[in-house]
Design an enzyme around this catalytic site. Structure first.
Site, PDB file in Angstrom:
ATOM      1  N   GLY A  13       7.392  -6.436 -20.695  1.00 34.66           N
ATOM      2  CA  GLY A  13       6.086  -6.708 -20.136  1.00 34.66           C
ATOM      3  C   GLY A  13       5.696  -5.691 -19.216  1.00 34.66           C
ATOM      4  O   GLY A  13       5.678  -4.576 -19.499  1.00 34.66           O
ATOM      5  N   ASN A  82      11.099  -4.430 -10.104  1.00 37.03           N
ATOM      6  CA  ASN A  82      10.168  -5.115 -10.984  1.00 37.03           C
ATOM      7  C   ASN A  82      10.527  -6.613 -11.620  1.00 37.03           C
ATOM      8  O   ASN A  82       9.796  -7.405 -11.584  1.00 37.03           O
ATOM      9  CB  ASN A  82       9.732  -4.470 -12.159  1.00 37.03           C
ATOM     10  CG  ASN A  82       8.967  -4.986 -13.313  1.00 37.03           C
ATOM     11  OD1 ASN A  82       7.797  -5.259 -13.171  1.00 37.03           O
ATOM     12  ND2 ASN A  82       9.667  -5.435 -14.414  1.00 37.03           N
ATOM     13  N   ALA A  83      11.909  -6.729 -11.591  1.00 36.39           N
ATOM     14  CA  ALA A  83      12.266  -7.918 -12.278  1.00 36.39           C
ATOM     15  C   ALA A  83      11.904  -9.234 -11.737  1.00 36.39           C
ATOM     16  O   ALA A  83      11.928  -9.391 -10.372  1.00 36.39           O
ATOM     17  CB  ALA A  83      13.779  -7.841 -12.256  1.00 36.39           C
ATOM     18  N   THR A  86       9.636 -16.691 -13.589  1.00 37.12           N
ATOM     19  CA  THR A  86       8.978 -17.992 -13.057  1.00 37.12           C
ATOM     20  C   THR A  86       9.641 -19.135 -13.321  1.00 37.12           C
ATOM     21  O   THR A  86      10.322 -19.399 -14.323  1.00 37.12           O
ATOM     22  CB  THR A  86       7.364 -18.172 -13.507  1.00 37.12           C
ATOM     23  OG1 THR A  86       7.581 -18.087 -14.937  1.00 37.12           O
ATOM     24  CG2 THR A  86       6.508 -16.881 -13.069  1.00 37.12           C
ATOM     25  N   TYR A 147       7.933 -19.129  -6.134  1.00 39.14           N
ATOM     26  CA  TYR A 147       7.394 -17.492  -6.620  1.00 39.14           C
ATOM     27  C   TYR A 147       6.549 -17.038  -5.365  1.00 39.14           C
ATOM     28  O   TYR A 147       6.681 -15.959  -5.416  1.00 39.14           O
ATOM     29  CB  TYR A 147       6.643 -17.733  -7.867  1.00 39.14           C
ATOM     30  CG  TYR A 147       6.358 -16.529  -8.585  1.00 39.14           C
ATOM     31  CD1 TYR A 147       7.059 -15.886  -9.342  1.00 39.14           C
ATOM     32  CD2 TYR A 147       4.946 -16.075  -8.378  1.00 39.14           C
ATOM     33  CE1 TYR A 147       6.764 -14.676 -10.193  1.00 39.14           C
ATOM     34  CE2 TYR A 147       4.563 -14.600  -9.091  1.00 39.14           C
ATOM     35  CZ  TYR A 147       5.662 -14.186  -9.797  1.00 39.14           C
ATOM     36  OH  TYR A 147       5.033 -13.035 -10.418  1.00 39.14           O
ATOM     37  N   PRO A 177       0.105  -7.141  -8.481  1.00 37.41           N
ATOM     38  CA  PRO A 177      -0.624  -7.105  -9.757  1.00 37.41           C
ATOM     39  C   PRO A 177      -1.119  -8.661  -9.772  1.00 37.41           C
ATOM     40  O   PRO A 177      -0.758  -9.689  -9.111  1.00 37.41           O
ATOM     41  CB  PRO A 177       0.281  -7.336 -10.941  1.00 37.41           C
ATOM     42  CG  PRO A 177       1.702  -6.760 -10.534  1.00 37.41           C
ATOM     43  CD  PRO A 177       1.572  -7.054  -8.911  1.00 37.41           C
ATOM     44  N   TYR A 179      -3.291 -11.242 -12.815  1.00 42.84           N
ATOM     45  CA  TYR A 179      -2.884 -11.975 -13.849  1.00 42.84           C
ATOM     46  C   TYR A 179      -2.943 -10.799 -14.972  1.00 42.84           C
ATOM     47  O   TYR A 179      -4.213 -10.406 -15.421  1.00 42.84           O
ATOM     48  CB  TYR A 179      -3.451 -13.172 -14.179  1.00 42.84           C
ATOM     49  CG  TYR A 179      -3.137 -14.292 -13.334  1.00 42.84           C
ATOM     50  CD1 TYR A 179      -2.196 -15.264 -14.032  1.00 42.84           C
ATOM     51  CD2 TYR A 179      -3.333 -14.411 -12.007  1.00 42.84           C
ATOM     52  CE1 TYR A 179      -1.746 -16.339 -13.262  1.00 42.84           C
ATOM     53  CE2 TYR A 179      -3.100 -15.434 -11.319  1.00 42.84           C
ATOM     54  CZ  TYR A 179      -2.258 -16.590 -11.896  1.00 42.84           C
ATOM     55  OH  TYR A 179      -1.673 -17.610 -11.402  1.00 42.84           O
ATOM     56  N   ILE A 180      -1.530 -10.538 -15.469  1.00 40.72           N
ATOM     57  CA  ILE A 180      -1.670  -9.433 -16.490  1.00 40.72           C
ATOM     58  C   ILE A 180      -1.160  -9.950 -17.922  1.00 40.72           C
ATOM     59  O   ILE A 180      -0.356 -11.056 -17.660  1.00 40.72           O
ATOM     60  CB  ILE A 180      -0.519  -8.426 -16.093  1.00 40.72           C
ATOM     61  CG1 ILE A 180      -0.977  -7.967 -14.626  1.00 40.72           C
ATOM     62  CG2 ILE A 180      -0.416  -7.168 -16.946  1.00 40.72           C
ATOM     63  CD1 ILE A 180      -2.149  -7.218 -14.470  1.00 40.72           C
TER      64      ILE A 180
HETATM   65  N1  CAA Z   1      -4.463 -27.342  -7.096  1.00 39.35           N
HETATM   66  C1  CAA Z   1      -3.873 -28.477  -6.485  1.00 39.35           C
HETATM   67  N2  CAA Z   1      -3.531 -29.379  -7.249  1.00 39.35           N
HETATM   68  C2  CAA Z   1      -3.323 -29.032  -8.663  1.00 39.35           C
HETATM   69  C3  CAA Z   1      -3.491 -27.839  -9.221  1.00 39.35           C
HETATM   70  C4  CAA Z   1      -4.284 -26.848  -8.186  1.00 39.35           C
HETATM   71  N3  CAA Z   1      -4.395 -25.668  -8.825  1.00 39.35           N
HETATM   72  N4  CAA Z   1      -3.101 -27.984 -10.459  1.00 39.35           N
HETATM   73  C5  CAA Z   1      -2.686 -29.077 -10.602  1.00 39.35           C
HETATM   74  N5  CAA Z   1      -2.874 -30.003  -9.791  1.00 39.35           N
HETATM   75  C6  CAA Z   1      -2.237 -31.403  -9.511  1.00 39.35           C
HETATM   76  C7  CAA Z   1      -3.053 -31.982 -10.548  1.00 39.35           C
HETATM   77  O1  CAA Z   1      -4.439 -32.378 -10.198  1.00 39.35           O
HETATM   78  C8  CAA Z   1      -1.890 -33.191 -10.669  1.00 39.35           C
HETATM   79  O2  CAA Z   1      -2.252 -34.198  -9.593  1.00 39.35           O
HETATM   80  P1  CAA Z   1      -1.986 -35.756  -9.668  1.00 39.35           P
HETATM   81  O3  CAA Z   1      -0.874 -35.797 -10.163  1.00 39.35           O
HETATM   82  O4  CAA Z   1      -2.444 -36.244  -8.416  1.00 39.35           O
HETATM   83  O5  CAA Z   1      -3.100 -36.057 -10.858  1.00 39.35           O
HETATM   84  C9  CAA Z   1      -0.581 -32.613 -10.391  1.00 39.35           C
HETATM   85  O6  CAA Z   1      -0.824 -31.395  -9.582  1.00 39.35           O
HETATM   86  C10 CAA Z   1       0.055 -32.339 -11.661  1.00 39.35           C
HETATM   87  O7  CAA Z   1      -0.720 -31.584 -12.508  1.00 39.35           O
HETATM   88  P2  CAA Z   1      -0.196 -31.336 -13.815  1.00 39.35           P
HETATM   89  O8  CAA Z   1      -0.040 -32.554 -14.705  1.00 39.35           O
HETATM   90  O9  CAA Z   1      -1.020 -30.188 -14.206  1.00 39.35           O
HETATM   91  O10 CAA Z   1       1.250 -30.930 -13.749  1.00 39.35           O
HETATM   92  P3  CAA Z   1       2.283 -30.243 -14.699  1.00 39.35           P
HETATM   93  O11 CAA Z   1       3.843 -30.625 -14.342  1.00 39.35           O
HETATM   94  O12 CAA Z   1       1.790 -30.652 -16.047  1.00 39.35           O
HETATM   95  O13 CAA Z   1       2.061 -28.720 -14.546  1.00 39.35           O
HETATM   96  C11 CAA Z   1       2.265 -26.748 -13.580  1.00 39.35           C
HETATM   97  C12 CAA Z   1       2.037 -28.100 -13.134  1.00 39.35           C
HETATM   98  C13 CAA Z   1       3.355 -26.057 -14.397  1.00 39.35           C
HETATM   99  C14 CAA Z   1       2.416 -25.855 -12.155  1.00 39.35           C
HETATM  100  C15 CAA Z   1       0.912 -26.050 -14.275  1.00 39.35           C
HETATM  101  O14 CAA Z   1      -0.221 -26.515 -13.472  1.00 39.35           O
HETATM  102  C16 CAA Z   1       0.917 -24.652 -14.342  1.00 39.35           C
HETATM  103  O15 CAA Z   1       1.558 -23.883 -15.292  1.00 39.35           O
HETATM  104  N6  CAA Z   1       0.139 -24.052 -13.329  1.00 39.35           N
HETATM  105  C17 CAA Z   1      -0.106 -22.506 -13.457  1.00 39.35           C
HETATM  106  C18 CAA Z   1       0.802 -22.040 -12.377  1.00 39.35           C
HETATM  107  C19 CAA Z   1       0.518 -20.394 -12.224  1.00 39.35           C
HETATM  108  O16 CAA Z   1      -0.631 -19.802 -12.157  1.00 39.35           O
HETATM  109  N7  CAA Z   1       1.469 -19.740 -12.737  1.00 39.35           N
HETATM  110  C20 CAA Z   1       1.471 -18.185 -12.885  1.00 39.35           C
HETATM  111  C21 CAA Z   1       2.324 -17.907 -13.982  1.00 39.35           C
HETATM  112  S1  CAA Z   1       2.142 -15.919 -14.246  1.00 39.35           S
HETATM  113  C22 CAA Z   1       2.940 -15.243 -12.875  1.00 39.35           C
HETATM  114  O17 CAA Z   1       3.324 -16.044 -12.057  1.00 39.35           O
HETATM  115  C23 CAA Z   1       2.468 -13.882 -12.849  1.00 39.35           C
HETATM  116  C24 CAA Z   1       1.895 -13.433 -11.549  1.00 39.35           C
HETATM  117  O18 CAA Z   1       2.445 -12.865 -10.725  1.00 39.35           O
HETATM  118  C25 CAA Z   1       0.312 -13.688 -11.463  1.00 39.35           C
END
Ligand code: CAA
Length: 240
Positions: A13, A82-83, A86, A147, A177, A179-180
């Site tokens: 990565g 960097n390690a 999530t 995180y 960063p 989103y990469i």
């Molecule tokens: N804000 C507020 N509420 C939210 C929301 C948001 N952005 N997204 C979802 N919700 C709510 C939903 O509406 C739902 O509410 P209800 O139960 O009342 O209906 C509840 O949260 C659950 O939602 P999901 O059914 O989608 O939940 P899930 O368990 O299937 O998934 C999750 C949850 C795994 C967190 C998924 O939403 C996800 O993967 N999100 C992305 C998180 C993210 O951005 N990760 C970044 C990874 S990359 C990284 O981290 C690198 C970096 O530095 C940028």
């Protein structure tokens, strides 16, 4: 004499791009990794960059790993923390294990690594520490209480250590960063990821090399008066 750089999570990565960019810039580089032996061996064979296995979440492993690294390459001049991992979950579903795993790696890992090179950098009156934080440490992210907390903590330790290190010739800076296009971001469900990309004014994910170039700059002599800063590289998604 070329300076010596150690990149944690440096075989995949963003970390792999950082290791390669530092290598090309003339540093003697090695990459630490924690788990994926196959990816690390492939990286080593393709790049010629040495790899060392230990978990940044474990203080003793860091101490012993850095000792092995330093006996092979010499003292660490540049440390890139960097390690990162999530364990995304909405807070009402987040387990204590998911909380601790992310804090232990993404925040305590920075302590464990930096603490084991700090005295040497102070004695030699030179050091560069670059902490890879995240946009989500700046703005918070639903589903990432663990995180976001760890990455915000990385900005705090950066600023504290910048003040402590300045008189000893050590700079400590962070990069946030956005989103990469790495495995970490690609493992976010596609529908969720598409919504995220729609919020990036640049209209695309970033490339690992775009972060690596920031690291090369912060490690350089040209950046000697920059300490305690954060470079934000997120395609315009969030401004501090
Ligand atoms: N804000 C507020 N509420 C939210 C929301 C948001 N952005 N997204 C979802 N919700 C709510 C939903 O509406 C739902 O509410 P209800 O139960 O009342 O209906 C509840 O949260 C659950 O939602 P999901 O059914 O989608 O939940 P899930 O368990 O299937 O998934 C999750 C949850 C795994 C967190 C998924 O939403 C996800 O993967 N999100 C992305 C998180 C993210 O951005 N990760 C970044 C990874 S990359 C990284 O981290 C690198 C970096 O530095 C940028």
């Amino acid at each position: 004499m070329s300076r010596v750089a150690l990149v944690t999570g440096g075989s995949r990565g963003i970390g792999a791009a950082i290791s390669i960019a530092l290598d090309k810039a003339g540093y003697k580089v090695a990459a630490n990794y924690a788990g994926n032996d196959e990816a690390a061996a492939k990286f080593r064979d393709e790049t010629g960059i040495a790899v060392y296995k230990w978990s940044v979440a474990d203080y003793e492993e860091c101490r012993d790993g850095i000792a092995r690294f330093e006996s092979d390459h010499g003292p660490v001049d540049v440390l890139v923390n960097n390690a990162g991992i999530t364990r995304d979950a909405m807070f009402h579903r987040m387990t204590r294990e998911q909380w601790h795993e992310v804090i232990d790696t993404n925040l305590t890992g920075v302590f464990n690594m930096t603490h084991n090179v700090w005295s040497g950098m102070r004695e030699r009156k030179f050091g560069r520490v670059v902490n890879i934080s995240s946009i989500n440490g700046q703005k918070g992210q639903a589903g990432q209480a663990n995180y976001s907390a760890a990455k915000a903590g990385d900005l705090g330790i950066t600023k504290a250590l910048a003040q402590e290190g300045a008189r000893a010739g050590i700079t400590v800076n962070a990069i946030c960063p956005g989103y990469i296009g790495t495995d970490m971001v690609m493992s976010v469900p596609e529908d969720v990821r598409n919504k995220i990309v729609a919020q990036i004014p640049a209209g695309r994910l970033g490339e690992p090399e775009e972060i690596a170039r920031c690291v090369v700059f912060l490690a350089s002599d040209d950046a000697g008066f920059i300490t305690g800063s954060t470079i934000t590289a997120n395609g315009g998604q969030f401004f501090v």
